[in-house]
Design an enzyme around this catalytic site. Structure first.
Site, PDB file in Angstrom:
ATOM      1  N   GLU A 153       7.145 -30.128 -10.704  1.00  0.00           N
ATOM      2  CA  GLU A 153       7.183 -29.954  -9.247  1.00  0.00           C
ATOM      3  C   GLU A 153       5.906 -29.249  -8.779  1.00  0.00           C
ATOM      4  O   GLU A 153       5.500 -28.243  -9.358  1.00  0.00           O
ATOM      5  CB  GLU A 153       8.395 -29.118  -8.852  1.00  0.00           C
TER       6      GLU A 153
ATOM      7  N   LYS B  36      11.586 -34.450  -0.992  1.00  0.00           N
ATOM      8  CA  LYS B  36      12.774 -33.647  -1.256  1.00  0.00           C
ATOM      9  C   LYS B  36      13.625 -33.526  -0.005  1.00  0.00           C
ATOM     10  O   LYS B  36      13.128 -33.207   1.078  1.00  0.00           O
ATOM     11  CB  LYS B  36      12.356 -32.264  -1.755  1.00  0.00           C
TER      12      LYS B  36
ATOM     13  N   CYS C  82      13.935 -30.336  -8.316  1.00  0.00           N
ATOM     14  CA  CYS C  82      14.372 -28.965  -8.568  1.00  0.00           C
ATOM     15  C   CYS C  82      15.859 -28.775  -8.250  1.00  0.00           C
ATOM     16  O   CYS C  82      16.733 -29.376  -8.864  1.00  0.00           O
ATOM     17  CB  CYS C  82      13.485 -27.998  -7.776  1.00  0.00           C
TER      18      CYS C  82
END
Length: 517
Positions: free
Chosen positions: A264, A338, A391
């Site tokens: 990430e 995301k 994540c």
């Protein structure tokens, strides 16, 4: 005062202690039998509660103890943020735990009311109510699904039952195991026998049916060991490229093209400039060609990276936390933004108010990260279809893939460097449950660990230890046929939860309520 009166009077304190001890069932300690034993103790306390408010208090104290202990890693994140004092981290842990404990209190209150004074009804009702309460915790107020009780079974054969009943169904099983132990102590056999029979039936049915992979698809997973304390310091981008380049190219030339995975926001520089409709603008950025120098000809790169969003006037109006899939010659195969952002980490709720009193989000930057549209699938050609969860997103059971375009595997780039010693192994455990639920391999690349390759049954095939630099060379594990959970999602554990609560009502009929306020 006799021992029974003492338990009633100080039950809330004992519940707090039992809850705190139960947190050691989670990783990194991983003493999973502590969790059903803790539920046995919790049920024993509930059975002695005379009033609904006592049952609620017992459940709330149990939750506070468990969350404060198990979520201690959140305090570590504040040590990397100059805009907020480090001591605020422990206040945040406690305040968050005081809120999260509402859900265990809800479960114990409902179970106590349904039980009507009957021990068997209390066990069945709590198992169902606990599963539903965890589902609610994952969705209310943006949700916080971390450390459901079922994740403690990730190192046991029962992990594979998640393919049928999901994570929240596993949580109900944990409560039933603990409740059965308590009932056996009371020499009551019906619920323990039924629970043992159900588990014996589910075990051979669990697990995914692996499909044949179309071909060997070589991959390399990179973990550069860049700590959060270094992430944003001047000059880090150059050092990050050096580490990523070395770990991506080290070793003899592969016999076939590889798919290389980076973590990430692997490099703290943007990969793209987007317009307000999130279309890429023809503005050259040096980051992409520099990244592509680290992959050999014919290879592909999947990397976490940032993008900035600009308005028609050229003003920066937002940014994204994204994953870019690139060919070795620079073609963009797809981008994922995301969608499930971390409150206070990637955006500041009620920003106008909180910024005035000096609070800041943990991630650097003046503005909030922009929300993506949700799960999508990226076609990587010979490497198959890739789903992406960045994540924190991987912890949300039932929300990790596009069910209309099922991928072959999930890429979960993460930055667990914020989260001390306890956070990374807890995060990995939850990623393993997503693999078992969906029947889908999960590939994790993180800056400091724990990077891993997980098969479609949730087994850990390869990993790089925490706080180590290294790489994993392997092939993409084969996916499985869509599991029962993959087809129906959280409808399955919710149905089980309500069924157990109905069983609690049926078992509780005939007794008198222990009325009180």
């Amino acid at each position: 005062m006799n021992s029974v009166d003492g338990l009633r009077r100080f039950g809330w304190l004992l519940a707090l202690v039992i809850g705190a001890l139960s947190a050691f069932a989670f990783e990194p300690v991983g003493l999973w039998p502590l969790m059903p034993l803790a539920f046995a103790g919790l049920i024993a306390l509930l059975d002695r509660a005379k009033r609904l408010r006592s049952a609620l208090a017992i459940g709330w104290c149990f939750g506070v103890g468990q969350f404060v202990t198990g979520l201690n890693w959140i305090a570590t994140a504040f040590t990397y943020q100059a805009a907020m004092p480090a001591w605020l981290g422990w206040i945040a842990v406690v305040l968050l735990s005081l809120y999260l404990a509402v859900y265990p209190a809800l479960a114990t209150g409902v179970a106590w009311r349904l039980a009507n004074g009957r021990p068997e009804a209390l066990v069945a009702g709590l198992a169902g109510a606990w599963a539903i309460a965890e589902w609610l915790r994952a969705g209310m107020f943006t949700g916080f699904a971390w450390n459901p009780a079922g994740v403690t079974l990730v190192s046991t054969p029962l992990r594979e039952v998640a393919s049928l009943v999901g994570t929240y169904g596993l949580s109900a099983i944990v409560v039933l195991i603990g409740g059965s132990a308590w009932l056996l102590w009371l020499r009551r056999w019906k619920i323990p026998a039924a629970a043992a029979g159900a588990i014996a039936l589910l075990l051979p049915m669990g697990g995914a049916t692996l499909l044949e992979a179309p071909a060997q698809r070589p991959i390399r997973v990179v973990q550069p060991n860049i700590g959060q304390e270094d992430k944003w310091r001047p000059g880090l981008a150059d050092e990050a490229f050096v580490r990523l380049d070395r770990l991506s190219r080290i070793g003899p030339a592969p016999s076939a093209p590889r798919l290389v995975f980076w973590p990430e926001v692997a490099v703290p520089e943007p990969f793209a400039i987007l317009d307000e409709q999130r279309q890429s603008l023809p503005v050259p950025l040096p980051t992409v060609p520099r990244a592509l120098q680290s992959v050999r000809p014919g290879d592909m790169l999947a990397t976490g990276a940032a993008a900035v969003i600009v308005s028609d006037r050229g003003l920066v109006v937002g940014n994204t936390n994204s994953v870019f899939a690139l060919t070795g010659d620079g073609r963009l195969l797809g981008r994922y933004d995301k969608a499930h952002l971390v409150p206070y980490g990637e955006y500041l709720p009620m920003r106008p108010l909180l910024s005035k009193i000096g609070l800041s989000q943990l991630a650097p930057g003046q503005g909030d990260t922009s929300f993506g549209p949700g799960p999508r699938t990226i076609d990587l050609g010979a490497f198959g279809k890739m789903g992406v969860q960045v994540c924190y997103e991987i912890i949300f059971s039932g929300e990790v893939i596009n069910r209309r375009d099922r991928p072959d595997f999930i890429f979960n780039p993460s930055n667990d460097a914020w989260f001390g010693r306890w956070g990374p192994p807890q995060h990995l455990a939850q990623a393993r449950l997503r693999a078992a639920e969906e029947g889908m391999p999960v590939i994790r690349s993180t800056p400091t660990g724990i990077s891993a390759v997980i098969d479609a049954n949730g087994a850990l095939l390869h990993h790089i230890p925490w706080r180590s630099a290294g790489s994993i060379d392997t092939v993409i594990p084969p996916p499985a046929a869509a599991t029962l959970f993959a087809r129906f999602g959280n409808v399955v554990p919710l149905f089980i939860g309500f069924l157990l609560m109905i069983a609690g009502i049926a078992l509780g009929r005939g007794g008198g309520y222990r009325r009180g306020t």
